[in-house]
Design an enzyme around this catalytic site. Structure first.
Site, PDB file in Angstrom:
ATOM      1  N   CYS A   1      -5.675  -2.672   3.081  1.00 39.80           N
ATOM      2  CA  CYS A   1      -5.305  -2.487   4.476  1.00 39.80           C
ATOM      3  C   CYS A   1      -6.517  -2.470   5.427  1.00 39.80           C
ATOM      4  O   CYS A   1      -7.109  -3.507   5.692  1.00 39.80           O
ATOM      5  CB  CYS A   1      -4.456  -1.224   4.624  1.00 39.80           C
ATOM      6  SG  CYS A   1      -3.435  -1.175   6.121  1.00 39.80           S
TER       7      CYS A   1
ATOM      8  N   LYS B   1      -9.513   3.038  -2.033  1.00 39.94           N
ATOM      9  CA  LYS B   1      -9.778   2.528  -0.692  1.00 39.94           C
ATOM     10  C   LYS B   1     -11.072   3.112  -0.124  1.00 39.94           C
ATOM     11  O   LYS B   1     -11.254   4.332  -0.061  1.00 39.94           O
ATOM     12  CB  LYS B   1      -8.600   2.885   0.218  1.00 39.94           C
ATOM     13  CG  LYS B   1      -8.631   2.283   1.609  1.00 39.94           C
ATOM     14  CD  LYS B   1      -7.335   2.659   2.339  1.00 39.94           C
ATOM     15  CE  LYS B   1      -7.225   2.034   3.704  1.00 39.94           C
ATOM     16  NZ  LYS B   1      -5.940   2.409   4.362  1.00 39.94           N
TER      17      LYS B   1
ATOM     18  N   GLU C   1       0.822  -1.215   0.000  1.00 37.03           N
ATOM     19  CA  GLU C   1       0.000   0.000   0.000  1.00 37.03           C
ATOM     20  C   GLU C   1       0.860   1.271   0.000  1.00 37.03           C
ATOM     21  O   GLU C   1       1.906   1.327   0.643  1.00 37.03           O
ATOM     22  CB  GLU C   1      -0.895   0.007   1.244  1.00 37.03           C
ATOM     23  CG  GLU C   1      -1.796   1.233   1.370  1.00 37.03           C
ATOM     24  CD  GLU C   1      -2.527   1.310   2.706  1.00 37.03           C
ATOM     25  OE1 GLU C   1      -3.512   2.056   2.779  1.00 37.03           O
ATOM     26  OE2 GLU C   1      -2.103   0.625   3.661  1.00 37.03           O
TER      27      GLU C   1
END
Length: 273
Positions: free
Chosen positions: A157, A123, A54
């Site tokens: 994540c 995200k 990431e």
């Protein structure tokens, strides 16, 4: 060629590029990731797919993110596309700080063996402990894409703390969940447990690439993982820079889903609030 393609559809040889990231240095980070990708294809000539961590272009240099972000991901996309086409591999490009329409996103790009971009995912869940929500815009949709005819889902994540996202992707047909991350100490137990839970409850492979090193006051522990649909660990890295490699056996997904019919036994009407 047809036999090779069929083989690739049954199994993927996967490399997780578990690298360090220098805070706020996009050019240096790209050079470092290129070296690691070249190492991955050199060490694994049968490689089908590589995964990056990431925010590898900038790290969490959020106070400078507006000046550091890659505008529409142009530089990143051109580089990853060319690398994928040259080596005939798929690339799940981790995620980068991307500037788009006046906003900054934590965005993932996926490329196929021909270098064609097959997906972009921003995200969805922004991590307040690292103040993402102050500097970044959240994505607005989940993303399922295909590699060699197999559906896969995107997650980044903090997203893995939201089981409804992984389940939604599985219900859309995803057999593999990709998770680039910058996950720090002291939450190693959470990382391993959540990844295994997402694999078991959705009867899918989870392929997660975490960074190593230190940045922004946090120590990142690696432990990139490939987990099968039974929740068994296929491969796991240590806490240093390395290429973590393993095989994703795609027919195992259907086998597990056939033996324990979780999806057929769901009762969605009872889950409504």
């Amino acid at each position: 060629m047809a036999e090779r393609q069929q083989s690739q559809q049954r199994k993927w040889r996967v490399a997780l590029v578990q690298g360090d990231i220098k805070l706020g240095e996009p050019e240096e980070n790209r050079r470092a990731m290129q070296e690691l990708l070249e190492r991955a294809v050199r060490e694994h000539p049968d490689l089908d797919l590589a995964v990056l961590p990431e925010m590898w272009n900038t790290g969490y240099a959020l106070e400078r993110i507006d000046e550091l972000a890659d505008t529409e991901g142009k530089a990143t996309r051109e580089w990853l596309s060319a690398f994928a086409a040259k080596h005939r591999i798929h690339i799940v490009g981790g995620s980068i700080a991307e500037k788009r329409d006046g906003k900054i996103y934590n965005a993932m790009y996926v490329f196929d063996r021909e270098g064609k971009e097959t997906a972009r995912y921003a995200k969805l869940h922004l991590f307040r402990l690292m103040e993402e929500e102050k500097y970044l815009a959240p994505g607005e949709r989940n993303v399922v894409f295909e590699l060699d005819g197999t559906k896969a889902g995107a997650s980044i994540c903090y997203d893995i703390r939201f089981p409804e996202l992984a389940r939604t992707l599985a219900l859309q047909g995803a057999k593999v969940l990709f998770v680039p991350a910058e996950w720090p100490h002291p939450r190693l137990h959470h990382w391993r447990t959540l990844l295994m839970a997402r694999a078991i409850e959705n009867q899918m492979y989870v392929v997660a690439c975490n960074r190593v090193g230190r940045g922004g006051g946090s120590d990142f522990f690696g432990h990139s993982m490939i987990i099968d649909p039974w929740g068994e660990i296929v491969a796991e890295g240590g806490e240093g820079e390395e290429i973590v490699a393993g095989t994703v056996d795609l027919p195992l997904v259907d086998e597990v889903r056939g033996r324990i019919p979780v999806f057929a036994d769901r009762r969605p009407g009872c889950y409504e609030l």
